[in-house]
Design an enzyme around this catalytic site. Sequence first.
Site, PDB file in Angstrom:
ATOM      1  N   HIS A   1       4.449 -10.599  10.021  1.00  0.00           N
ATOM      2  CA  HIS A   1       3.209  -9.835  10.255  1.00  0.00           C
ATOM      3  C   HIS A   1       3.104  -9.311  11.687  1.00  0.00           C
ATOM      4  O   HIS A   1       2.669  -8.176  11.915  1.00  0.00           O
ATOM      5  CB  HIS A   1       2.005 -10.730   9.919  1.00  0.00           C
TER       6      HIS A   1
ATOM      7  N   LYS B   1       2.784 -10.926   3.763  1.00  0.00           N
ATOM      8  CA  LYS B   1       3.269 -11.111   5.143  1.00  0.00           C
ATOM      9  C   LYS B   1       3.145 -12.551   5.614  1.00  0.00           C
ATOM     10  O   LYS B   1       2.187 -13.253   5.266  1.00  0.00           O
ATOM     11  CB  LYS B   1       2.468 -10.219   6.109  1.00  0.00           C
TER      12      LYS B   1
ATOM     13  N   ASP C   1      -0.544  -3.869  -0.396  1.00  0.00           N
ATOM     14  CA  ASP C   1      -0.147  -4.513   0.866  1.00  0.00           C
ATOM     15  C   ASP C   1      -1.071  -5.710   1.118  1.00  0.00           C
ATOM     16  O   ASP C   1      -2.261  -5.546   1.330  1.00  0.00           O
ATOM     17  CB  ASP C   1      -0.285  -3.504   2.015  1.00  0.00           C
TER      18      ASP C   1
ATOM     19  N   TYR D   1      -4.983 -12.420   5.455  1.00  0.00           N
ATOM     20  CA  TYR D   1      -6.195 -11.792   4.922  1.00  0.00           C
ATOM     21  C   TYR D   1      -7.014 -12.764   4.070  1.00  0.00           C
ATOM     22  O   TYR D   1      -8.142 -12.482   3.703  1.00  0.00           O
ATOM     23  CB  TYR D   1      -5.861 -10.528   4.101  1.00  0.00           C
TER      24      TYR D   1
HETATM   25  N1  LIG Z   1       0.143  -4.903  10.088  1.00  0.00           N
HETATM   26  C1  LIG Z   1      -1.035  -4.997  10.625  1.00  0.00           C
HETATM   27  O1  LIG Z   1      -1.233  -5.635  11.666  1.00  0.00           O
HETATM   28  C2  LIG Z   1      -2.198  -4.317   9.970  1.00  0.00           C
HETATM   29  C3  LIG Z   1      -3.383  -4.122  10.705  1.00  0.00           C
HETATM   30  C4  LIG Z   1      -4.439  -3.489  10.061  1.00  0.00           C
HETATM   31  C5  LIG Z   1      -4.320  -3.045   8.756  1.00  0.00           C
HETATM   32  N2  LIG Z   1      -3.163  -3.271   8.057  1.00  0.00           N
HETATM   33  C6  LIG Z   1      -3.005  -2.847   6.655  1.00  0.00           C
HETATM   34  O2  LIG Z   1      -3.300  -1.478   6.567  1.00  0.00           O
HETATM   35  C7  LIG Z   1      -4.324  -1.244   5.595  1.00  0.00           C
HETATM   36  C8  LIG Z   1      -5.042   0.008   5.990  1.00  0.00           C
HETATM   37  O3  LIG Z   1      -5.790  -0.203   7.197  1.00  0.00           O
HETATM   38  P1  LIG Z   1      -7.255   0.339   7.323  1.00  0.00           P
HETATM   39  O4  LIG Z   1      -7.899   0.328   5.989  1.00  0.00           O
HETATM   40  O5  LIG Z   1      -7.947  -0.349   8.427  1.00  0.00           O
HETATM   41  O6  LIG Z   1      -7.012   1.788   7.801  1.00  0.00           O
HETATM   42  P2  LIG Z   1      -7.846   3.102   7.692  1.00  0.00           P
HETATM   43  O7  LIG Z   1      -7.680   3.700   6.332  1.00  0.00           O
HETATM   44  O8  LIG Z   1      -7.442   3.865   8.877  1.00  0.00           O
HETATM   45  O9  LIG Z   1      -9.361   2.699   7.916  1.00  0.00           O
HETATM   46  C9  LIG Z   1     -10.245   2.204   6.960  1.00  0.00           C
HETATM   47  C10 LIG Z   1     -11.618   2.795   7.284  1.00  0.00           C
HETATM   48  O10 LIG Z   1     -11.622   4.113   6.764  1.00  0.00           O
HETATM   49  C11 LIG Z   1     -12.767   4.308   5.983  1.00  0.00           C
HETATM   50  N3  LIG Z   1     -12.423   5.154   4.837  1.00  0.00           N
HETATM   51  C12 LIG Z   1     -11.612   4.859   3.792  1.00  0.00           C
HETATM   52  N4  LIG Z   1     -11.508   5.915   2.963  1.00  0.00           N
HETATM   53  C13 LIG Z   1     -12.290   6.888   3.492  1.00  0.00           C
HETATM   54  C14 LIG Z   1     -12.597   8.213   3.098  1.00  0.00           C
HETATM   55  N5  LIG Z   1     -12.093   8.734   1.989  1.00  0.00           N
HETATM   56  N6  LIG Z   1     -13.443   8.933   3.883  1.00  0.00           N
HETATM   57  C15 LIG Z   1     -13.984   8.413   5.009  1.00  0.00           C
HETATM   58  N7  LIG Z   1     -13.717   7.160   5.436  1.00  0.00           N
HETATM   59  C16 LIG Z   1     -12.874   6.409   4.686  1.00  0.00           C
HETATM   60  C17 LIG Z   1     -13.207   2.942   5.549  1.00  0.00           C
HETATM   61  O11 LIG Z   1     -14.579   3.013   5.371  1.00  0.00           O
HETATM   62  P3  LIG Z   1     -15.428   1.907   4.551  1.00  0.00           P
HETATM   63  O12 LIG Z   1     -15.517   0.737   5.476  1.00  0.00           O
HETATM   64  O13 LIG Z   1     -16.719   2.607   4.295  1.00  0.00           O
HETATM   65  O14 LIG Z   1     -14.667   1.604   3.311  1.00  0.00           O
HETATM   66  C18 LIG Z   1     -12.787   2.074   6.715  1.00  0.00           C
HETATM   67  O15 LIG Z   1     -13.803   2.074   7.715  1.00  0.00           O
HETATM   68  C19 LIG Z   1      -5.096  -2.563   5.573  1.00  0.00           C
HETATM   69  O16 LIG Z   1      -5.831  -2.793   4.387  1.00  0.00           O
HETATM   70  C20 LIG Z   1      -3.953  -3.550   5.693  1.00  0.00           C
HETATM   71  O17 LIG Z   1      -3.313  -3.714   4.432  1.00  0.00           O
HETATM   72  C21 LIG Z   1      -2.095  -3.879   8.666  1.00  0.00           C
END
Ligand SMILES: NC(=O)c1ccc[n+]([C@@H]2O[C@H](COP(=O)([O-])OP(=O)(O)OC[C@H]3O[C@@H](n4cnc5c(N)ncnc54)[C@H](OP(=O)(O)O)[C@@H]3O)[C@@H](O)[C@H]2O)c1
Length: 312
Positions: free
Chosen positions: A119, A86, A52, A57
Site C-alpha cells: 500500500h 493491499k 480496489d 480501509y
Molecule cells: N493508494 C493510496 O494511497 C490511495 C489513496 C487514496 C485513494 N485510493 C484509492 O483510490 C480510490 C479513488 O480515490 P478518491 O475517490 O478519493 O478519488 P476522487 O475520485 O478524486 O475523489 C472522490 C471525490 O470526488 C467526488 N465525486 C465522485 N464522483 C463525482 C462526480 N461525478 N461529480 C462530482 N464529484 C464527484 C466524491 O464526492 P462524494 O463525497 O459526494 O461522493 C469525492 O469527494 C479510492 O476509493 C481508493 O480505492 C488509494
Amino acid sequence: MKQSDSLKYRGLPLREGSGTMPALGFGTLIPDATETRNATSGALEAGFRHFDCAERYRNEEQVGVAIREAIQAGSVKREDLFITTKLWNNNHRPERVQPAFESSRNRLQLDYVDLYLIHTPYAFQPGDNQDPRDQNGNVIYDKGITLMDTWRAMEALVDGGKCKAIGLSDVSLDQLREVFEPARIKPAVVQVESHPYLPQSEILEFCTSNGLVMLAFAPLGHGIKPGVLENPVIISIAQRVNKTPAQVLLAWAVQRGTAVLTTPKTPDRARENFDISALPSDAMEEINAVQTRQRFNLVTGTGIPGFIARRG
Ligand SMILES: NC(=O)c1ccc[n+]([C@@H]2O[C@H](COP(=O)([O-])OP(=O)(O)OC[C@H]3O[C@@H](n4cnc5c(N)ncnc54)[C@H](OP(=O)(O)O)[C@@H]3O)[C@@H](O)[C@H]2O)c1
C-alpha cells in the site's frame, strides 16, 4: 457497442500473462460499512468490474458481501471481475505478508486475488496496530526492513497461486526502480495519485516502456475544492462534449493509457462515472497543457493515510 463507448470497457493487459485489468475501476475507500456495501452493489450494477480494496480501509468484508451477492444472483461471474487489495504498513515484515494476504482474501470471500499491492513504501512497527504511535503521537517506523524484503514475500504469494499479480502503491520513480530492477517477479501495476494537476508523466513513461500499468487514484483530486473539477479548461471541455467534468477527467485518464479509480457512492454517480467516452484529440491536448501542479494526498511523504480516521 458504439466506438465512443469502448473507453469504459478498455482492458489493460498485465505483464507476464497475469490477466487483464479493466482500466476503469471502482475504489472502495468509503468509511461507512453500509455505504460501502451499497456503493459496491451500485458500482457492479453500473458496469464496474475492477474493484480496489485495502485492509487499511477496514471494509473488505462489506465489499466481499456485495460481490458474493452479485455472483450468487448470477449477474456477474468471478472471472469477469478484477479485485485488488493491499498490504498495510504494519505488515511489511516478510513473515506477516502471507497471513495479512490470507486475512484479506478471507474477508473478501475470494479464492484468489487478481492483484496485491504494497500500500505504501513505509514500514510501520510490526504488530496488529495499523497506526502505531509513540508517546508524542509520532508514527513508529520499522527501520529493520527494506521494501525489497517485503517484495520477496509478495513474490512468494504469486508462487502460491492465490495471487495473480503484485505491485506497488504511493512510490516515487526511484522507489519503483529500486524494486523493479532486482525483482524476480516484476511489479505489474503501480498505483499513484494522478490527475491533470499531477500527471506523473515520468512514472507513466517508465510504466509504458517496461510493460507496467499505472493506476491513477484521486482522478477528481479527492473532490477537494478548488481543484481539478473546478478547472475552467475541464469545465469548458465538459460543456463542449456534453459530458460532466468528472466524466472528462476519468476519460482523460483512460485515454492517456492509465487505469483509474473512482469512488461513486450512489447509483446515479456510479452510472455517471462509468459512462465515459473518448475525448477529441484537441481536448486531450488542452488538458495536457494545464500548468497547475498540486498533490492532494500527502501519504507519499509519511505513509500516514490522508483520509482514513485513526482507530487504534
Ligand atoms: N493508494 C493510496 O494511497 C490511495 C489513496 C487514496 C485513494 N485510493 C484509492 O483510490 C480510490 C479513488 O480515490 P478518491 O475517490 O478519493 O478519488 P476522487 O475520485 O478524486 O475523489 C472522490 C471525490 O470526488 C467526488 N465525486 C465522485 N464522483 C463525482 C462526480 N461525478 N461529480 C462530482 N464529484 C464527484 C466524491 O464526492 P462524494 O463525497 O459526494 O461522493 C469525492 O469527494 C479510492 O476509493 C481508493 O480505492 C488509494
